[in-house]
Design an enzyme around this catalytic site. Sequence first.
Site: not given
Ligand code: SAH
Length: 205
Positions: A52
Amino acid sequence: MVRQQIEARGVSDPAVLEAMRKVPRHIFVSEALRDQAYGDFPLPIGEQQTISQPYIVAEMTQALQLSREDRVLEIGTGSGYQAAVLARIAYRVYTIERIRALYLQVRRLFDELRLFNVVTRYGDGSKGWEEESPFDAIIITAGTPKIPVVLVNQLSVGGRLVAPVGNPHSQDLIKLVKEKTGVRQSNLGGCRFVKLVGEHGWPEP
Ligand code: SAH
């Protein structure tokens, strides 16, 4: 990054600013993108996912109103950056990722960084982490059509939850505070996240 993108836009919690200064964002992106790691935008992290925008990380962290004793659940580990920021402020962070390659990569990274107060899990975070509940704070870092009720149930009384809620193309950052008599909700403004995919999120693509 902190002065121009984060303080300038009104994030003022000293613990959040300190954590954002201390966690090296470039470690959480691939070598090819390291020179862009402190820019005012999200970056790709592989598997069609993103780390993000720094400001959003700071804004969501501040909204959680964390203290040193708090146990925090993060859904969507991704690069691990948000979890590392939370880990500098809270007591312990539990983070769940549904893509195995990202989960494995982050585990290695957290070992290297000796981030011992972060517990990682591979699986569908839309169901939360029942065995470790209740949590003082929950952060969903993927866009969801609605806030899963199971997650609200895993929040302690007085607990805070922040999540991007909306359609796959645009969401609002919603904050919930769980009180004895109910849940208080506020809207922190527009944002855009990748999709929360799972039982209580969007269906598998
Ligand atoms: N907090 C992260 C942002 C990652 S983007 C950072 O600091 O980099 C969102 C992430 O959520 C992705 O990696 C995606 O694979 C994950 N995601 C999506 N649905 C999910 C679920 N049901 N359970 C766990 N992770 C999930």
